[in-house]
Write a protein that holds these residues in place. Structure first.
Motif, mmCIF file in Angstrom:
data_model
loop_
_atom_site.group_PDB
_atom_site.id
_atom_site.type_symbol
_atom_site.label_atom_id
_atom_site.label_comp_id
_atom_site.label_asym_id
_atom_site.label_seq_id
_atom_site.Cartn_x
_atom_site.Cartn_y
_atom_site.Cartn_z
ATOM 1 N N ASP A 136 -34.662 -125.588 12.062
ATOM 2 C CA ASP A 136 -34.830 -127.175 12.629
ATOM 3 C C ASP A 136 -33.739 -127.855 11.827
ATOM 4 O O ASP A 136 -33.615 -129.277 12.085
ATOM 5 C CB ASP A 136 -36.250 -127.431 12.512
ATOM 6 C CG ASP A 136 -36.676 -127.513 10.926
ATOM 7 O OD1 ASP A 136 -36.483 -126.402 10.330
ATOM 8 O OD2 ASP A 136 -37.154 -128.032 10.515
ATOM 9 N N ARG A 213 -42.601 -123.752 7.974
ATOM 10 C CA ARG A 213 -42.717 -124.865 8.906
ATOM 11 C C ARG A 213 -43.101 -124.360 10.065
ATOM 12 O O ARG A 213 -43.855 -124.916 11.006
ATOM 13 C CB ARG A 213 -41.523 -125.568 8.811
ATOM 14 C CG ARG A 213 -41.126 -126.462 7.620
ATOM 15 C CD ARG A 213 -40.140 -127.292 7.805
ATOM 16 N NE ARG A 213 -38.875 -126.652 8.126
ATOM 17 C CZ ARG A 213 -37.765 -126.464 7.152
ATOM 18 N NH1 ARG A 213 -38.162 -126.554 5.818
ATOM 19 N NH2 ARG A 213 -36.936 -125.954 7.599
ATOM 20 N N GLU A 217 -46.313 -125.450 12.494
ATOM 21 C CA GLU A 217 -46.236 -126.004 13.733
ATOM 22 C C GLU A 217 -47.085 -125.214 14.821
ATOM 23 O O GLU A 217 -47.725 -125.644 15.669
ATOM 24 C CB GLU A 217 -44.831 -126.331 13.872
ATOM 25 C CG GLU A 217 -44.117 -127.191 13.254
ATOM 26 C CD GLU A 217 -44.480 -128.629 13.662
ATOM 27 O OE1 GLU A 217 -44.909 -128.935 14.556
ATOM 28 O OE2 GLU A 217 -44.401 -129.436 12.693
ATOM 29 N N LEU A 249 -40.791 -123.887 19.906
ATOM 30 C CA LEU A 249 -40.953 -124.128 18.387
ATOM 31 C C LEU A 249 -40.390 -122.900 18.012
ATOM 32 O O LEU A 249 -39.763 -122.848 16.770
ATOM 33 C CB LEU A 249 -42.663 -123.923 18.019
ATOM 34 C CG LEU A 249 -43.496 -125.176 18.256
ATOM 35 C CD1 LEU A 249 -44.815 -124.965 18.042
ATOM 36 C CD2 LEU A 249 -42.855 -126.536 17.355
ATOM 37 N N TYR A 253 -37.280 -123.597 14.946
ATOM 38 C CA TYR A 253 -37.659 -123.367 13.789
ATOM 39 C C TYR A 253 -37.395 -121.859 13.256
ATOM 40 O O TYR A 253 -37.201 -121.709 12.009
ATOM 41 C CB TYR A 253 -38.993 -123.413 13.578
ATOM 42 C CG TYR A 253 -39.560 -124.840 13.425
ATOM 43 C CD1 TYR A 253 -39.467 -125.777 12.298
ATOM 44 C CD2 TYR A 253 -40.039 -125.396 14.470
ATOM 45 C CE1 TYR A 253 -39.979 -127.189 12.140
ATOM 46 C CE2 TYR A 253 -40.576 -126.823 14.399
ATOM 47 C CZ TYR A 253 -40.348 -127.520 13.488
ATOM 48 O OH TYR A 253 -40.764 -128.925 13.492
#
Length: 276
Positions: A136, A213, A217, A249, A253
């Motif tokens: 990200d 992360r 998420e 996602l 990420y």
């Protein structure tokens, strides 16, 4: 990118194409564009098609590039070139297109041939790569790998090591080039191996944090859709929507490293002194 660096870059770009400078000023300069630069910057393919088809002498275009609008004297009109400007992006693309590969030979410090005649120049392949650490967030790592085509010696930060040397596109008098022992393909494979080895030594903290992360998420997404399914029983669109968001996602990420070739060159260098 500072104004001075932009001006220096554009001037070096135009000089490399043998452009004729009419007037130079710290805030601007006026230059006559050569044919190749005109084709890359002026976007008039029909004109050049007509000129080449009819064999007519082309009309040179003269432009004034402005780099510091506050310092430009009254009466000087030109096109502003700054970071993010369309013109600078054109110049970047043109430089990338025509600068993908170079062949240069080393001169002596005084710019002339060395005292002892018939001295050899050793071939080096220099390859530049850009490695992007992507999640990200994004981080670029630049590699300049030099491979000696006679000994297969490898140097990282190669271009920095030879940046002080005087180079010319023509073979200097009384010099000859050594015959390479290793092929360009073999040298490129060794350069790629060197990049892989250097990337393996890089700090992996950024990737570990990105994975954490990602899991956070994913957990939030899962909790959200579980809550939604309790509210809207029988809604068949929720599973498809959930899978789509999960893929998004994952793409955003999931840490990865993308390596891109930038450019390369053959450098014929004096065998001594050694690269520093």
């Amino acid at each position: 990118m500072q104004t001075e660096k932009i001006r220096d870059y554009v001037e070096r770009y135009l000089t490399a194409h043998d452009s004729h400078f009419i007037e130079k000023n710290p805030a601007y300069f006026t230059v006559t564009l050569p044919e190749q630069v005109d084709k890359d910057l002026e976007n008039r393919p029909f004109y050049w098609s007509y000129i080449e088809r009819c064999g007519i002498e082309p009309t040179s275009v003269t432009m004034t590039f402005v780099f510091d609008r506050k310092q430009v004297p009254d009466g000087i009109k030109g096109e502003w070139v700054g970071f993010g400007s369309r013109r600078l992006q054109q110049i970047f693309r043109s430089a990338e297109t025509h600068g993908r590969f170079v062949r240069l030979y080393e001169l002596t410090p005084n710019g002339k041939e060395i005292a002892s005649p018939f001295s050899s120049l050793v071939p080096w392949l220099c390859v530049h790569y850009r490695a992007q650490c992507v999640c990200d967030q994004k981080k670029d790592i630049l590699f300049s790998i030099g491979i000696n085509l006679v000994t297969k010696e490898v140097h990282s930060s190669f271009f920095k090591r030879i940046s002080h040397r005087l180079l010319t596109p023509k073979l200097p008098p009384y010099r000859f080039t050594m015959q390479p022992i290793f092929s360009l393909r073999s040298a490129v494979e060794r350069a790629e191996q060197s990049v892989t080895e250097q990337l393996a030594k890089e700090d992996k903290t950024w990737a570990e944090k990105a994975l954490r992360r990602l899991e956070e998420e994913k957990q939030l997404l899962q909790n959200y859709y579980l809550h939604q399914s309790d509210k809207d029983e029988g809604d068949s669109s929720s599973p498809d929507e959930y899978r789509r968001r999960l893929q998004e996602l994952q793409w955003q990420y999931q840490p990865r490293i993308d390596v891109q070739f930038i450019n390369a060159g053959l450098f014929y260098l004096s065998p001594a002194p050694a690269l520093e």
